[in-house]
Design a protein around this motif. Structure first.
Motif, mmCIF file in Angstrom:
data_model
loop_
_atom_site.group_PDB
_atom_site.id
_atom_site.type_symbol
_atom_site.label_atom_id
_atom_site.label_comp_id
_atom_site.label_asym_id
_atom_site.label_seq_id
_atom_site.Cartn_x
_atom_site.Cartn_y
_atom_site.Cartn_z
ATOM 1 N N LYS A 160 7.083 -5.055 -2.411
ATOM 2 C CA LYS A 160 6.874 -6.368 -2.517
ATOM 3 C C LYS A 160 6.746 -7.427 -1.776
ATOM 4 O O LYS A 160 6.309 -8.528 -2.029
ATOM 5 C CB LYS A 160 8.163 -6.621 -3.604
ATOM 6 N N ARG A 161 6.906 -7.135 -0.373
ATOM 7 C CA ARG A 161 6.777 -7.859 0.806
ATOM 8 C C ARG A 161 5.064 -7.645 1.157
ATOM 9 O O ARG A 161 4.697 -8.338 2.321
ATOM 10 C CB ARG A 161 7.711 -7.603 2.031
ATOM 11 N N GLY A 162 4.325 -7.020 0.463
ATOM 12 C CA GLY A 162 3.107 -6.638 0.891
ATOM 13 C C GLY A 162 3.064 -5.729 2.074
ATOM 14 O O GLY A 162 1.993 -5.436 2.583
ATOM 15 N N GLU A 163 4.036 -4.778 2.355
ATOM 16 C CA GLU A 163 3.808 -4.001 3.278
ATOM 17 C C GLU A 163 3.533 -2.709 2.589
ATOM 18 O O GLU A 163 3.293 -2.446 1.661
ATOM 19 C CB GLU A 163 5.093 -3.926 3.925
ATOM 20 N N ALA A 164 3.288 -1.715 3.746
ATOM 21 C CA ALA A 164 2.992 -0.245 3.377
ATOM 22 C C ALA A 164 4.297 0.664 3.370
ATOM 23 O O ALA A 164 5.052 0.491 3.982
ATOM 24 C CB ALA A 164 1.875 0.234 4.205
ATOM 25 N N VAL A 165 4.292 1.689 2.641
ATOM 26 C CA VAL A 165 5.126 2.642 2.387
ATOM 27 C C VAL A 165 4.299 4.103 2.751
ATOM 28 O O VAL A 165 3.433 4.306 2.241
ATOM 29 C CB VAL A 165 6.107 2.828 1.254
ATOM 30 N N GLY A 166 5.305 5.224 3.238
ATOM 31 C CA GLY A 166 4.559 6.239 3.309
ATOM 32 C C GLY A 166 5.514 7.464 2.853
ATOM 33 O O GLY A 166 6.740 7.487 2.817
ATOM 34 N N ILE A 167 4.825 8.169 2.082
ATOM 35 C CA ILE A 167 5.412 9.416 1.301
ATOM 36 C C ILE A 167 4.768 10.621 1.334
ATOM 37 O O ILE A 167 3.504 10.624 1.431
ATOM 38 C CB ILE A 167 5.304 8.774 -0.288
ATOM 39 N N LEU A 168 5.728 11.832 1.424
ATOM 40 C CA LEU A 168 5.386 13.249 1.378
ATOM 41 C C LEU A 168 4.988 13.405 -0.253
ATOM 42 O O LEU A 168 5.969 13.865 -0.805
ATOM 43 C CB LEU A 168 6.120 13.974 1.771
ATOM 44 N N PRO A 169 3.770 13.336 -0.655
ATOM 45 C CA PRO A 169 3.788 13.606 -2.306
ATOM 46 C C PRO A 169 3.972 14.842 -2.517
ATOM 47 O O PRO A 169 4.130 15.308 -3.783
ATOM 48 C CB PRO A 169 2.267 13.248 -2.542
ATOM 49 N N ASP A 170 3.758 16.060 -1.679
ATOM 50 C CA ASP A 170 4.021 17.455 -2.056
ATOM 51 C C ASP A 170 5.270 17.849 -1.853
ATOM 52 O O ASP A 170 5.239 19.185 -1.853
ATOM 53 C CB ASP A 170 2.585 18.312 -1.458
ATOM 54 N N GLN A 171 6.098 17.124 -1.507
ATOM 55 C CA GLN A 171 7.694 17.647 -1.454
ATOM 56 C C GLN A 171 8.458 17.745 -2.655
ATOM 57 O O GLN A 171 8.288 16.920 -3.684
ATOM 58 C CB GLN A 171 8.314 16.662 -0.563
ATOM 59 N N VAL A 172 8.902 18.932 -2.990
ATOM 60 C CA VAL A 172 9.469 19.070 -4.362
ATOM 61 C C VAL A 172 10.647 18.092 -4.552
ATOM 62 O O VAL A 172 11.599 18.214 -3.868
ATOM 63 C CB VAL A 172 9.822 20.727 -4.511
ATOM 64 N N PRO A 173 10.655 17.250 -5.794
ATOM 65 C CA PRO A 173 11.610 16.462 -5.996
ATOM 66 C C PRO A 173 12.986 17.169 -6.519
ATOM 67 O O PRO A 173 12.789 18.166 -6.966
ATOM 68 C CB PRO A 173 11.095 15.480 -6.726
ATOM 69 N N PRO A 174 14.136 16.425 -6.605
ATOM 70 C CA PRO A 174 15.261 17.105 -7.487
ATOM 71 C C PRO A 174 14.792 16.926 -8.762
ATOM 72 O O PRO A 174 13.914 16.333 -9.294
ATOM 73 C CB PRO A 174 16.287 15.895 -7.169
ATOM 74 N N ALA A 178 3.249 22.758 -10.512
ATOM 75 C CA ALA A 178 3.932 22.547 -9.208
ATOM 76 C C ALA A 178 4.940 21.431 -9.594
ATOM 77 O O ALA A 178 4.306 20.346 -10.413
ATOM 78 C CB ALA A 178 3.140 22.098 -8.014
ATOM 79 N N TYR A 179 6.164 21.558 -9.567
ATOM 80 C CA TYR A 179 6.865 20.280 -9.868
ATOM 81 C C TYR A 179 6.583 19.142 -8.828
ATOM 82 O O TYR A 179 6.857 19.440 -7.599
ATOM 83 C CB TYR A 179 8.326 20.837 -9.937
ATOM 84 N N THR A 180 6.219 17.980 -9.311
ATOM 85 C CA THR A 180 5.643 17.066 -8.639
ATOM 86 C C THR A 180 6.333 15.819 -8.891
ATOM 87 O O THR A 180 6.662 15.118 -9.879
ATOM 88 C CB THR A 180 4.201 16.735 -9.007
ATOM 89 N N LEU A 218 0.754 -1.290 0.050
ATOM 90 C CA LEU A 218 -0.118 0.150 -0.036
ATOM 91 C C LEU A 218 0.870 1.190 -0.116
ATOM 92 O O LEU A 218 1.810 1.212 0.745
ATOM 93 C CB LEU A 218 -0.875 -0.038 1.387
ATOM 94 N N ILE A 219 0.637 2.252 -0.834
ATOM 95 C CA ILE A 219 1.235 3.338 -1.180
ATOM 96 C C ILE A 219 0.341 4.677 -0.363
ATOM 97 O O ILE A 219 -0.546 4.820 -0.699
ATOM 98 C CB ILE A 219 1.477 3.740 -2.272
ATOM 99 N N ILE A 220 0.827 5.026 1.015
ATOM 100 C CA ILE A 220 0.386 5.869 1.613
ATOM 101 C C ILE A 220 0.807 7.385 1.368
ATOM 102 O O ILE A 220 2.155 7.609 1.555
ATOM 103 C CB ILE A 220 0.386 5.668 3.021
ATOM 104 N N LEU A 221 -0.135 8.117 0.901
ATOM 105 C CA LEU A 221 0.551 9.528 0.598
ATOM 106 C C LEU A 221 0.116 10.482 1.876
ATOM 107 O O LEU A 221 -1.219 10.410 2.244
ATOM 108 C CB LEU A 221 -0.189 10.288 -0.609
ATOM 109 N N VAL A 222 1.210 11.082 2.503
ATOM 110 C CA VAL A 222 0.824 11.922 3.480
ATOM 111 C C VAL A 222 1.430 13.297 3.329
ATOM 112 O O VAL A 222 2.632 13.580 3.460
ATOM 113 C CB VAL A 222 1.786 11.272 4.865
ATOM 114 N N PRO A 223 0.546 14.157 2.956
ATOM 115 C CA PRO A 223 0.805 15.565 2.513
ATOM 116 C C PRO A 223 1.115 16.415 3.493
ATOM 117 O O PRO A 223 0.740 16.075 4.998
ATOM 118 C CB PRO A 223 -0.419 16.068 1.474
ATOM 119 N N HIS A 224 1.706 17.618 3.324
ATOM 120 C CA HIS A 224 1.979 18.435 4.445
ATOM 121 C C HIS A 224 0.649 19.018 5.198
ATOM 122 O O HIS A 224 0.145 20.467 5.014
ATOM 123 C CB HIS A 224 3.019 19.667 3.976
ATOM 124 N N LEU A 225 -0.228 18.395 5.656
ATOM 125 C CA LEU A 225 -1.388 18.662 6.362
ATOM 126 C C LEU A 225 -1.718 18.221 7.288
ATOM 127 O O LEU A 225 -1.573 16.754 7.559
ATOM 128 C CB LEU A 225 -2.339 18.244 4.979
#
Length: 288
Positions: A168-182, A196-198, A102-109
């Motif tokens: 791939k192990r079936g686990e979750a990951v958490g990502i800040l989706p609104d952080q400006v990437p390189p 916005a560069y996403t 599961l990909i969990i998006l956690v914005p700056h909110l």
């Protein structure tokens, strides 16, 4: 620094919110780019935002900052801090049961520090973070934020591999989706009507794993009373085009922000052009 964070964390959350609100408002009213950016970004999204709304957004930023010591240093916060996730669990468990991670998006909110800790009570999660340049500070952050079932992955190739293995192990990951990437690791997409560069990382992870995506935030309740959980599930696979996929992610964040507009981190330089990134697209001409 550890001692200072520990001392701050001993205070009740209601006190930290009150103090943080005062400091946040003061910072926004001082001369400089921060207050100007906060006002410009909030009014970009909500043109009718009045002075009271701007002031509350500034207070929310201060509260967000003082929540960090509270959740970094307390290993067992009061139960009400995690109870906010109760209504979300049936849907989260359904997504996890698919076995594709599961990909969990956690914005700056709202309070984004409480989310991985709450999730880790039931399922393993690997959270992506931007490591500081100083080795001692990186080691300190890892020590403070790592928990049982909660691993931290640096925003660099090694960390991306950690995320991919976790999914791939079936686990979750958490990502800040609104952080400006390189530069070179994102695409321009609309965010509240402005390019916005996403990051394209979320799309690439889903292409490799087929993992579902859920965008979540914990709305901060008044006077330290706890949080209220909100979630947007992106049911369909992201488009193959990186810019179109980034637009889907940004729309999901916009939908969450609408639930608590003053709790978004409007002072963050969300619309900057990182070094190495192509220039943002020119705005469409106005109709005659």
């Amino acid at each position: 620094m550890t001692l200072l964070f520990w001392l701050i964390s001993r205070l009740p959350l209601s006190w930290l919110h009150a103090t943080g609100g005062t400091l946040g408002l003061l910072a926004a009213r001082l001369p400089g780019r921060y207050g100007t950016r906060l006002t410009a970004h909030l009014r970009q999204a909500y043109p009718r935002a009045d002075a009271a709304t701007l002031a509350e957004a500034a207070r929310a930023t201060g509260r967000m900052i003082l929540e960090m010591p509270y959740f970094w240093c307390r290993r067992n916060p009061p139960g009400r801090m995690y109870g906010f996730a109760g209504p979300l669990w049936p849907e989260l468990d359904r997504l996890m049961a698919q076995g594709r991670g599961l990909i969990i998006l956690v914005p700056h909110l709202g309070c984004f520090e409480v989310l991985p800790q709450a999730f880790a009570l039931k399922h393993p999660v690997t959270a992506l973070y931007k490591p500081p340049h100083q080795p001692w500070l990186r080691a300190w952050i890892l020590k403070m934020r790592t928990r049982h079932n909660l691993a931290m992955a640096p925003a660099e190739p090694r960390g991306v591999r950690m995320l991919l293995k976790a999914l791939k192990r079936g686990e979750a990951v958490g990502i800040l989706p609104d952080q400006v990437p390189p530069g070179g690791e994102g695409a321009w997409a609309p965010f509240f009507g402005r390019p916005a560069y996403t990051m394209t990382l979320v799309q690439r992870l889903q292409q490799h794993t087929g993992s579902p995506i859920a965008a979540i935030f914990a709305e901060r309740l008044p006077r330290g009373a706890g949080f209220r959980g909100h979630m947007q599930v992106i049911e369909e696979p992201l488009p193959a085009d990186p810019a179109a996929a980034a637009a889907v992610l940004n729309q999901a964040i916009e939908d969450l922000v609408a639930a608590a507009p003053t709790q978004y981190l409007w002072g963050y330089n969300r619309y900057k052009q990182p070094r190495g990134a192509e220039a943002p697209p020119a705005p469409a001409p106005l109709p005659n």
